[in-house]
Write a protein that holds these residues in place. Structure first.
Motif, PDB file in Angstrom:
ATOM      1  N   VAL A   1       0.809  -1.218   0.000  1.00 39.39           N
ATOM      2  CA  VAL A   1       0.000   0.000   0.000  1.00 39.39           C
ATOM      3  C   VAL A   1       0.846   1.274   0.000  1.00 39.39           C
ATOM      4  O   VAL A   1       0.590   2.181  -0.815  1.00 39.39           O
ATOM      5  N   PRO A   2       1.863   1.422   0.871  1.00 40.76           N
ATOM      6  CA  PRO A   2       2.655   2.659   0.799  1.00 40.76           C
ATOM      7  C   PRO A   2       3.354   2.845  -0.543  1.00 40.76           C
ATOM      8  O   PRO A   2       3.445   3.973  -1.051  1.00 40.76           O
ATOM      9  N   ILE A   3       3.850   1.748  -1.141  1.00 40.91           N
ATOM     10  CA  ILE A   3       4.471   1.847  -2.470  1.00 40.91           C
ATOM     11  C   ILE A   3       3.441   2.309  -3.493  1.00 40.91           C
ATOM     12  O   ILE A   3       3.675   3.228  -4.280  1.00 40.91           O
ATOM     13  N   TYR A   4       2.297   1.649  -3.491  1.00 41.68           N
ATOM     14  CA  TYR A   4       1.247   1.950  -4.458  1.00 41.68           C
ATOM     15  C   TYR A   4       0.839   3.420  -4.370  1.00 41.68           C
ATOM     16  O   TYR A   4       0.777   4.127  -5.387  1.00 41.68           O
ATOM     17  N   ILE A   5       0.599   3.901  -3.140  1.00 44.10           N
ATOM     18  CA  ILE A   5       0.144   5.284  -2.988  1.00 44.10           C
ATOM     19  C   ILE A   5       1.248   6.266  -3.387  1.00 44.10           C
ATOM     20  O   ILE A   5       0.989   7.264  -4.071  1.00 44.10           O
ATOM     21  N   SER A   6       2.486   5.991  -2.981  1.00 40.77           N
ATOM     22  CA  SER A   6       3.574   6.923  -3.303  1.00 40.77           C
ATOM     23  C   SER A   6       3.795   7.019  -4.809  1.00 40.77           C
ATOM     24  O   SER A   6       4.151   8.084  -5.329  1.00 40.77           O
ATOM     25  N   GLU A   7       3.580   5.912  -5.534  1.00 40.78           N
ATOM     26  CA  GLU A   7       3.783   5.923  -6.979  1.00 40.78           C
ATOM     27  C   GLU A   7       2.644   6.616  -7.722  1.00 40.78           C
ATOM     28  O   GLU A   7       2.811   7.012  -8.872  1.00 40.78           O
ATOM     29  N   LEU A   8       1.501   6.765  -7.094  1.00 35.18           N
ATOM     30  CA  LEU A   8       0.387   7.504  -7.698  1.00 35.18           C
ATOM     31  C   LEU A   8       0.465   9.001  -7.412  1.00 35.18           C
ATOM     32  O   LEU A   8      -0.126   9.813  -8.122  1.00 35.18           O
ATOM     33  N   SER A   9       1.203   9.391  -6.387  1.00 31.35           N
ATOM     34  CA  SER A   9       1.039  10.712  -5.784  1.00 31.35           C
ATOM     35  C   SER A   9       1.861  11.805  -6.459  1.00 31.35           C
ATOM     36  O   SER A   9       3.044  11.606  -6.736  1.00 31.35           O
ATOM     37  N   PRO A  10       1.276  12.997  -6.652  1.00 34.22           N
ATOM     38  CA  PRO A  10       2.077  14.184  -6.968  1.00 34.22           C
ATOM     39  C   PRO A  10       2.971  14.500  -5.770  1.00 34.22           C
ATOM     40  O   PRO A  10       2.541  14.332  -4.620  1.00 34.22           O
ATOM     41  N   PRO A  11       4.210  14.941  -5.996  1.00 32.54           N
ATOM     42  CA  PRO A  11       5.136  15.133  -4.876  1.00 32.54           C
ATOM     43  C   PRO A  11       4.613  16.024  -3.756  1.00 32.54           C
ATOM     44  O   PRO A  11       4.858  15.744  -2.579  1.00 32.54           O
ATOM     45  N   ALA A  12       3.880  17.076  -4.090  1.00 25.43           N
ATOM     46  CA  ALA A  12       3.454  18.037  -3.068  1.00 25.43           C
ATOM     47  C   ALA A  12       2.476  17.448  -2.065  1.00 25.43           C
ATOM     48  O   ALA A  12       2.363  17.949  -0.940  1.00 25.43           O
ATOM     49  N   VAL A  13       1.728  16.404  -2.445  1.00 26.26           N
ATOM     50  CA  VAL A  13       0.756  15.807  -1.518  1.00 26.26           C
ATOM     51  C   VAL A  13       1.074  14.342  -1.229  1.00 26.26           C
ATOM     52  O   VAL A  13       0.233  13.609  -0.723  1.00 26.26           O
ATOM     53  N   ARG A  14       2.292  13.929  -1.546  1.00 29.28           N
ATOM     54  CA  ARG A  14       2.643  12.519  -1.334  1.00 29.28           C
ATOM     55  C   ARG A  14       2.581  12.139   0.154  1.00 29.28           C
ATOM     56  O   ARG A  14       2.070  11.075   0.521  1.00 29.28           O
ATOM     57  N   GLY A  15       3.082  13.010   1.015  1.00 28.73           N
ATOM     58  CA  GLY A  15       3.015  12.724   2.446  1.00 28.73           C
ATOM     59  C   GLY A  15       1.580  12.616   2.925  1.00 28.73           C
ATOM     60  O   GLY A  15       1.238  11.743   3.720  1.00 28.73           O
ATOM     61  N   ARG A  16       0.732  13.516   2.418  1.00 27.88           N
ATOM     62  CA  ARG A  16      -0.681  13.497   2.805  1.00 27.88           C
ATOM     63  C   ARG A  16      -1.368  12.217   2.334  1.00 27.88           C
ATOM     64  O   ARG A  16      -2.157  11.608   3.063  1.00 27.88           O
ATOM     65  N   LEU A  17      -1.061  11.796   1.103  1.00 24.09           N
ATOM     66  CA  LEU A  17      -1.726  10.614   0.557  1.00 24.09           C
ATOM     67  C   LEU A  17      -1.234   9.334   1.219  1.00 24.09           C
ATOM     68  O   LEU A  17      -2.030   8.440   1.541  1.00 24.09           O
ATOM     69  N   VAL A  18       0.088   9.218   1.416  1.00 28.23           N
ATOM     70  CA  VAL A  18       0.584   8.056   2.160  1.00 28.23           C
ATOM     71  C   VAL A  18       0.061   8.117   3.593  1.00 28.23           C
ATOM     72  O   VAL A  18      -0.180   7.086   4.228  1.00 28.23           O
ATOM     73  N   GLY A  19      -0.158   9.339   4.085  1.00 32.82           N
ATOM     74  CA  GLY A  19      -0.725   9.498   5.416  1.00 32.82           C
ATOM     75  C   GLY A  19      -2.139   8.945   5.539  1.00 32.82           C
ATOM     76  O   GLY A  19      -2.574   8.606   6.642  1.00 32.82           O
ATOM     77  N   ILE A  20      -2.881   8.857   4.430  1.00 34.29           N
ATOM     78  CA  ILE A  20      -4.209   8.232   4.476  1.00 34.29           C
ATOM     79  C   ILE A  20      -4.091   6.784   4.929  1.00 34.29           C
ATOM     80  O   ILE A  20      -4.960   6.254   5.625  1.00 34.29           O
ATOM     81  N   TYR A  21      -2.981   6.139   4.548  1.00 36.66           N
ATOM     82  CA  TYR A  21      -2.698   4.778   5.017  1.00 36.66           C
ATOM     83  C   TYR A  21      -2.627   4.760   6.544  1.00 36.66           C
ATOM     84  O   TYR A  21      -3.202   3.886   7.194  1.00 36.66           O
ATOM     85  N   GLU A  22      -1.933   5.729   7.115  1.00 41.09           N
ATOM     86  CA  GLU A  22      -1.842   5.820   8.578  1.00 41.09           C
ATOM     87  C   GLU A  22      -3.189   6.160   9.190  1.00 41.09           C
ATOM     88  O   GLU A  22      -3.548   5.659  10.258  1.00 41.09           O
ATOM     89  N   LEU A  23      -3.963   7.017   8.510  1.00 42.00           N
ATOM     90  CA  LEU A  23      -5.289   7.360   9.013  1.00 42.00           C
ATOM     91  C   LEU A  23      -6.181   6.120   9.065  1.00 42.00           C
ATOM     92  O   LEU A  23      -6.919   5.911  10.038  1.00 42.00           O
ATOM     93  N   GLY A  24      -6.103   5.282   8.018  1.00 42.62           N
ATOM     94  CA  GLY A  24      -6.861   4.034   8.029  1.00 42.62           C
ATOM     95  C   GLY A  24      -6.483   3.162   9.210  1.00 42.62           C
ATOM     96  O   GLY A  24      -7.338   2.513   9.839  1.00 42.62           O
ATOM     97  N   TRP A  25      -5.183   3.136   9.522  1.00 38.02           N
ATOM     98  CA  TRP A  25      -4.686   2.373  10.672  1.00 38.02           C
ATOM     99  C   TRP A  25      -5.356   2.866  11.960  1.00 38.02           C
ATOM    100  O   TRP A  25      -5.800   2.066  12.795  1.00 38.02           O
TER     101      TRP A  25
END
Length: 531
Positions: free
Chosen positions: A144-168
């Motif tokens: 999941v972190p790989i998948y999200i980081s590879e989809l993400s624009p750099p400016a919101v990559r932390g926020r999008l990978v952070g959704i993984y943490e939010l789900g946790w």
């Protein structure tokens, strides 16, 4: 800057920050809901009167019972360790999306097996089911972190990978409160403890169904020669036409990155292992593993998996009171995760939050350990708490406030970002395996640590948090806003503390130079011929 303001590596069309990239990240993050739920529900379920009666926990002496509880919890982490390694193979041959399909199905099978356990059959089905569920979440925690980081624009990559943490955290919140609910509303029958086990199937099923909608990672498709499909997916995710300058630049960066690593490392299943001959690659593998060692060394998983034991050590007695205190712990974590996700991770950055979280969390742990040493609340079975005891509870929640927006999700973000295209899957497999290995060690030995070390457990965690400050300062650069294709350059820059700002200046100058070249080209084409 506003709370949602972004720092971009280059001018980015607003269409790039569209609902599709957020929706894909959210669907994939149902995997972390599975993980978070388990980390929260299992410790309190083992303390339910219906569960302890069904499996006759009263017949065990304290040491044997501690060993049994540790085994029930830790076989899950053992399965997750191997699942995170298996994910490297499935990711290479099947891709990110199909790997998630395989691991979600494995998790559902394991969760279903647990529902067949009872007093007559014993705990065998629960142990076997937790191994399978662990395999599933271990593989998903890699993907999941790989998948999200590879989809993400750099400016919101932390926020999008952070959704993984939010789900946790959302999964954890449900896990903490569900046992409080069943303990206060249901009779202590088999159904009381079976319901928390059955709820695992909800996030697992949502992930399984959502996989039919989400797209494959365009970077994986480009790397595997499926260019036409990769372009379609990339344009769909970015909500831009194939001829848009942003798309053309992104494809160019991806192609250059793939070409360079095919030249330096080579394609193939085993080639990334050969890349470990390079010191710079080995160094990032080491950093990823150490981040998860220090994350687990903060004490978070001791608290997650054995929260009733932790609160008893501070002086909280009674099943409902312990469950209520644990549930409030889950609420604090979830609220602070929203704050971290929307603002801190992409505004403040990774390094600063790790510093603040470790320093503040360590001070809280020192206070709690000192309170238990001096007051010895376990010798007061009446449950009465002094002012110092109330202060210890306050410092426990303050520790949560320091830890959650720092060490809770940030190591996952950094590991999802810092590896190059050809070693990203192997690097994430290594990082995930490290997470689950140290998670296993903590969950396996926490009951024995509390029996033997008592207040010393808190001093142990406090010391490791201080050590993490030194580690991050000297060796972990800030990855905020850096394109994935520029991570190699980031890790070459010294001193580490200034690497991010130096590289961002280089990227701005590079983009400005590209603009000047483009203008010069058009100026030359438009210049009228002399008579």
């Amino acid at each position: 800057m506003t709370i949602l303001a972004l720092k971009e590596d280059r001018p980015t069309p607003k269409a790039v920050y569209n609902w599709r990239v957020y929706a894909c990240a959210a669907v994939a993050s149902f995997a972390s809901c599975m993980i978070g739920y388990d980390s929260a529900f299992i410790g309190t379920t083992l303390a339910l009167p219906s569960f302890t009666n069904e499996f006759d926990f009263a017949s065990y002496d304290p040491d044997d019972l501690a060993l049994l509880q540790a085994n029930i919890v830790s076989v899950y982490q053992a399965g997750a360790f191997f699942g995170s390694l298996f994910a490297y193979a499935t990711s290479h041959f099947l891709g990110r999306r199909k790997s998630l399909f395989v691991f979600s199905a494995t998790f559902i099978l394991g969760a279903g097996l647990m529902l067949g356990a009872n007093g007559e059959r014993g705990l065998g089905l629960i142990l076997a089911g937790r191994v399978l569920a662990g395999l599933g979440v271990g593989g998903a925690s890699n993907m999941v972190p790989i998948y999200i980081s590879e989809l993400s624009p750099p400016a919101v990559r932390g926020r999008l990978v952070g959704i993984y943490e939010l789900g946790w955290q959302i999964g954890g919140l449900v896990g903490f409160w569900i046992n409080y609910g069943v303990n206060t509303t249901l009779a202590p029958t088999r159904s009381q403890w079976l319901i928390p086990f059955a709820v695992q199937l909800i996030p697992g099923g949502l992930l399984f169904l959502g996989i039919f909608w989400i797209k494959e990672s365009p970077r994986w498709l480009f790397a595997n020669g499926r260019r036409e499909e990769a372009m379609r997916v990339l344009c769909w995710i970015r909500n831009l036409e194939p001829t848009d300058r942003y798309i053309l630049e992104e494809v160019q960066y991806i192609d250059q990155d793939i070409e360079r690593f095919e030249r330096e490392v080579g394609k193939g299943f085993w080639k990334p292992f050969l890349a470990l001959k390079q010191a710079k690659v080995r160094w990032r593998f080491f950093l990823g593993g150490m981040l998860f060692l220090l994350q687990n060394g903060s004490g978070i998983n001791a608290i997650n998996y054995y929260s009733p034991t932790v609160f008893r050590s501070i002086g909280i007695t009674g099943t409902n009171t312990g469950f209520l205190t644990t549930g409030l712990f889950g609420v604090v974590k979830t609220v602070l995760t929203f704050f971290w996700l929307l603002w801190l991770v992409d505004r403040v950055g990774r390094r600063r939050m790790l510093f603040v979280g470790a320093a503040g969390g360590s001070l809280c742990m020192w206070f709690i350990g000192a309170y238990i040493k001096i007051a010895d609340p376990s010798s007061k079975p009446s449950g009465s708490m002094s002012g110092a005891g109330v202060a210890a509870i306050f410092f426990f929640y303050l520790w949560t406030a320091f830890y959650t927006p720092s060490w809770n999700g940030t190591p996952w973000v950094v590991n999802a970002e810092m590896f190059d295209q050809n070693t990203r899957s192997l690097g994430q497999a290594s990082a995930s395996a490290n997470n689950w290995f140290w998670n296993f060690i903590i969950s396996r030995f926490t009951p024995q640590m509390f029996l033997k070390m008592k207040y010393g457990v808190y001093f142990f965690f406090a010391s490791l948090m201080l050590l993490s400050i030194v580690f991050v300062y000297f060796w972990v650069p800030e990855t905020k806003s850096i394109p994935l294709e520029s991570m190699d350059r980031l890790f070459e820059i010294k001193p580490v503390a200034k690497a991010n700002s130096i590289l961002m200046e280089e990227l701005v100058l590079q983009d400005a130079g590209a603009d000047e070249d483009e203008k010069a080209k058009h100026s030359h084409l438009e210049r009228p011929e002399s008579a």
